[in-house]
Structure formats: structure tokens, C-alpha cells
Design a protein around this motif. Structure first.
Motif: not given
Length: 317
Positions: A149-158, A293-304
Motif C-alpha cells: 500500500g505504500a510507494a516504494t523505490v527498490l534498488m535491485d540489490v538481489g 511523494l510530491i505527485q502522491e503516486v503509489t507505485a513500486t519501482t525497481s532500479l537496476e
């Protein structure tokens, strides 16, 4: 005399409400008009009254950023990028440090909730249940943690950890140690899960450990005694401390033990040997978290992430 919003409106040839929106809701103003208004405001030396704006809009135009350890070189590029992204949107960014303590995270989120429009929480140590409870108090974006339920930014450490262990395996290492991070770290769990999936390598897990040079130094004796030829460390600081600790036992890197870090901090490039590491997109994560956060977007994004091969890895003897 103090320059007012009416002075800016008169000089720009627009209504007062247009000037107000150019500062408080720029997406609602035509780009040409917004540029003209901001240029006139700069020329006249106008600065919007944030307190008055907050009363009118219900928004403070302040954001909070909470990090696990501001002394860790992993965080400054993220903080700097987040600050630049916030400033570009006419927001102020306040930074706080939890010193790796979950209780401090909860206290800081509660304190920030009355003063900011939202919080970026980076590498949190609190439980998911605690974070979900805090999300009811203030909007936030989480970096390096999955949270329903929260916006998340993941760095794909796996993915990066998998590349690192495969690199060691490709050099001929068959018994590899994972010097893990602190208990409760999502990143540490992701690294372990990915490393365990690499075939043809026996993984020895050592930890939990403090995510610092001291934590790596303290783990050196266990690494020496477990008979490995390669190591994946939780981060570059741990790797650098481990290299120093192994040196005190008379072991050389990479001649006796190959070591891979994670983060690609500046000191890893200056260390001798230069550290093979997994580069993490910290600046991109900071910018993206502020935008969400500013755009109030709830999404999960993964960065390479990517593997950077330097001098601390070599075939085993």
C-alpha cells in the motif's frame, strides 16, 4: 519596500491567483506563463510566504528524509539528489538520522508528521506492521523496502548480489562467505536470497554484522576460519573493514581471499586493492522518491544495479 504577490501579478500581466498557482501548483499553469511569472518574481526579489501558503493550501511545502546512518557514504549522494529534486519543485527537505534504530524511526516519523507534507524513509529497520501504522499519520515513500500500500523505490540489490556471486564462481571460487548486514535489514535478506540461488557455490553466511568498517573488521576472524576463498560483503564499508582485518591475520586480497562489496562508494575506489562492487543507483532513487511523494503516486519501482569489477577479485590459488 517588500515585494508582494500583487506586484508580481501586475508586472507579469496575470491574475494574483495565477502567480499563486505558479508557486504552489506549477502543473496547473501553462509552461510559458509559469516561466514568465517565475522570472518576474526573481527579478523583483519576491519570495512567497510559506506560512500563509500553508494556511491557504493546507500544504507546508516541506518534506522529511529519514536515513539509517548519515555517516555511511551510501547516503550522501541520495540525500543530495533528493534535496535537488525537492528544491526544483519549490520544496524544502529536512534530513534526519536514526542511527540504525527502529524506535528512532517511529519517533522521527511522528515528529515530522506535524511539520511536513510527506516523508521519504530510506532503508528502514522497523517492522512492516510498524511502518503500516506510521503510514496512517503521514504520506511516505519507502526506499529499499517492500511495503504493502505504500510507494516504494527498490534498488535491485538481489540482481547485483547474484552477479557478484556468479563473478566469483566464474573465477573458480566454490566456497564463498556472505558477510551479511544488520538484523531486520531488507537489503541483507535480498542479498542472501539471491546469493543462495547461484548454483555450484557453497555459501557460508556470517552475521548479522554492523554495516560499518568495524563490522567487517570484526568478521575477519570468522572468514579466515571458515575456509572460503571468496566473500560477498553486505556493503563496501564492511568489505573495506574486512580487508583490513584479514591483513592483520596475514591474508592478502585478492591473492588469498577475493572480496566483493556493494554500493560503489568513493572510498571503495580509493582503497587498495580497488574494490570490486555492485553499483547502486542511489542518486536516481533519491530523485524518484521525492517525485513520487510530491505527485502522491503509489507505485513500486525497481532500479537496476550493475557489477563493477576492479582489483579485489581474482582466481583462487
Amino acid at each position: 519596500m517588500t515585494v508582494t504577490i500583487r506586484d508580481v501579478a501586475r508586472a507579469s500581466g496575470v491574475h494574483v491567483s495565477t502567480v499563486s498557482r505558479a508557486f504552489s501548483a506549477p502543473h496547473m499553469v501553462n509552461a510559458v506563463t509559469r516561466t514568465r511569472v517565475l522570472s518576474v518574481a526573481e527579478e523583483l526579489g519576491y519570495r512567497p510566504n510559506r506560512a500563509a501558503r500553508a494556511l491557504t493550501t493546507g500544504r507546508t511545502h516541506n518534506l522529511g528524509l529519514i536515513v539509517a546512518d548519515i555517516a555511511n557514504p551510501f547516503f550522501p549522494p541520495l540525500i543530495k539528489a533528493a534535496h535537488a529534486a525537492a528544491r526544483q519543485r519549490d520544496y524544502h527537505l529536512f534530513v534526519a538520522d536514526t542511527d540504525e534504530e527502529a524506535a528512532a524511526e517511529e519517533e522521527l516519523v511522528q515528529a515530522f508528521s506535524k511539520q511536513v507534507d510527506g516523508v521519504v524513509l530510506c532503508s528502514p529497520r522497523s517492522s512492516n506492521k510498524a511502518l503500516e501504522r506510521l503510514a496512517e499519520r503521514v504520506p511516505f515513500v519507502v526506499i529499499n523496502r517492500r511495503l504493502r500500500g505504500a510507494a516504494t523505490v527498490l534498488m535491485d540489490v538481489g540482481h547485483g548480489a547474484k552477479l557478484a556471486v556468479e563473478h566469483l564462481a566464474g573465477l573458480g571460487h566454490r566456497r564463498v562467505a556472505l558477510v551479511s548486514g544488520p538484523a531486520g535489514s531488507w537489503t541483507s535478506a535480498e542479498i542472501r536470497t539471491a546469493a543462495e540461488r547461484v548454483e555450484g557455490v557453497e555459501l557460508v553466511v556470517i552475521g548479522p554484522n554492523a554495516p560499518t568498517e568495524r563490522g567487517g573488521f570484526a568478521a575477519a576472524g570468522l572468514v579466515r576460519d571458515c575456509g572460503v576463498t571468496g566473500v560477498l560483503a553486505y556493503n563496501d564499508l564492511v568489505a573495506i573493514g574486512l580487508i583490513e582485518g584479514l591483513g592483520d591475520f596475514g591474508l592478502s586480497v585478492p591473492e588469498d581471499v577475493s572480496i566483493v562489496g556493494i554500493d560503489d562508494i568513493v572510498s571503495g575506489r580509493l582503497n587498495r586493492p580497488k574494490l570490486t562492487t555492485v553499483a547502486m543507483p542511489t542518486a536516481a532513487a533519491g530523485r524518484l522518491a521525492v517525485d513520487l511523494l510530491i505527485q502522491e503516486v503509489t507505485a513500486t519501482t525497481s532500479l537496476e544495479t550493475r557489477l563493477v569489477i576492479r582489483d579485489s577479485t581474482a582466481p583462487p590459488r
